[in-house]
Design an enzyme around this catalytic site. Sequence first.
Site, PDB file in Angstrom:
ATOM      1  N   ASP A   2      -4.197  10.709   4.889  1.00  0.00           N
ATOM      2  CA  ASP A   2      -4.611  11.956   4.949  1.00  0.00           C
ATOM      3  C   ASP A   2      -5.504  12.145   6.132  1.00  0.00           C
ATOM      4  O   ASP A   2      -6.111  13.056   5.998  1.00  0.00           O
ATOM      5  CB  ASP A   2      -5.226  12.280   3.683  1.00  0.00           C
ATOM      6  N   SER A  57       0.796  -1.150  -0.304  1.00  0.00           N
ATOM      7  CA  SER A  57       0.039  -0.088   0.069  1.00  0.00           C
ATOM      8  C   SER A  57       0.685   1.254  -0.066  1.00  0.00           C
ATOM      9  O   SER A  57       1.587   1.573   0.956  1.00  0.00           O
ATOM     10  CB  SER A  57      -0.949  -0.111   1.519  1.00  0.00           C
ATOM     11  N   TRP A  65      -9.239   6.235   8.278  1.00  0.00           N
ATOM     12  CA  TRP A  65      -8.774   5.667   6.980  1.00  0.00           C
ATOM     13  C   TRP A  65      -7.883   6.585   6.210  1.00  0.00           C
ATOM     14  O   TRP A  65      -8.372   7.741   5.732  1.00  0.00           O
ATOM     15  CB  TRP A  65      -9.818   5.192   6.364  1.00  0.00           C
ATOM     16  N   GLY A  66      -6.765   6.305   5.879  1.00  0.00           N
ATOM     17  CA  GLY A  66      -5.897   7.214   4.872  1.00  0.00           C
ATOM     18  C   GLY A  66      -4.800   7.788   5.417  1.00  0.00           C
ATOM     19  O   GLY A  66      -5.012   8.358   6.730  1.00  0.00           O
TER      20      GLY A  66
END
Lengths: 198, 198
Positions: free
Chosen positions: B186, B13, B183-184
Amino acid sequence: MQATIDFYFDFSSSYSYVALPRLARLADDHSCQVDWKPIALGVIFKAMNHAPPAADSTKGRYVWRDVERSAALAGLSFKWPQPFPFNSMTAARVFWYIAEGDMDRAIDWARAVFHASFGEGRDCSDPDVLTGVATDLGLDGQELLEATRNDAVKEKLKHVTGEAMKRGVFGAPTFFVGDEMFWGSDRIEQLERHIRND
Amino acid sequence: MQATIDFYFDFSSSYSYVALPRLARLADDHSCQVDWKPIALGVIFKAMNHAPPAADSTKGRYVWRDVERSAALAGLSFKWPQPFPFNSMTAARVFWYIAEGDMDRAIDWARAVFHASFGEGRDCSDPDVLTGVATDLGLDGQELLEATRNDAVKEKLKHVTGEAMKRGVFGAPTFFVGDEMFWGSDRIEQLERHIRND
């Protein structure tokens, strides 16, 4: 040189609402022009055979929570409109009708619709709600709703949606500076760095 | 109280790699414990009938560009591994094998694999590459690769992947503080605000 930001959004896009304060700050800080371009994102989703995550799916539940957190982080009041997602076609057509005569007024309309939808949870697919929003802005709601039946207005929304799709838009909000594309309310920081030429 | 962050990631990822500097800073600034948990994200994608966007699709092209920009913003060197995505199962099993004896060494392994993959573009599905990474860390590559054939090690990766799926993970990186999910790469800013209790 003053940068111009093309801002593609859909009135039914919660993350487009979330983007507004940060986008306004960026435009102020860097004296950018922002070209507001409401589109019919559902048309693009359909062409791409894409569906946003269902509210009751694992990803859907997360995304809804994320929208609420992101709105809070942006300093915005937030309330999910009922129903959601809603049909944003009329609000978008009204935007393009007003924009023909006065883009600043059209942007006032966009801000007011976003606030009514996601700030107050009102149903902006409902003509009565939209008429109320128009009245609050000193606009003639009846005239605006009638204008959404004009072929030229319908055509304008179709045209801008097609333009967005050609440029690679697959979600909202999407920003362009020239050909450089930024997708998501969480990419305004990168958009800003691009404008500053970092 | 010291917060613990569960950090679910997949070695393949790119956004997990992007997250590393900011996550390290957050952990330092708030004296958090980070529990590194590599998973086999492909298993979750399969269960959800999800495929990441193809590299040559409209969204795929954008996402690749976004990864590169995000890595630059994070101050990371970046080079796409060839091939990409790659099979990350062996790297993840090695992690869990090392972690049985020494979690800190396992985290060194994770950092080194991420750097080899996305910092240097090397193929970390290749046993020779992984052996080289191990040697650079003063580990016995041959022993590590053999260990990935142990049932207990395989089972551990399956177990953590199942745990992630049960908790609602659908992508990587995903962070939890208690039941609160982010999630992420960012979303580390929001994770941080959550920890600070803003």
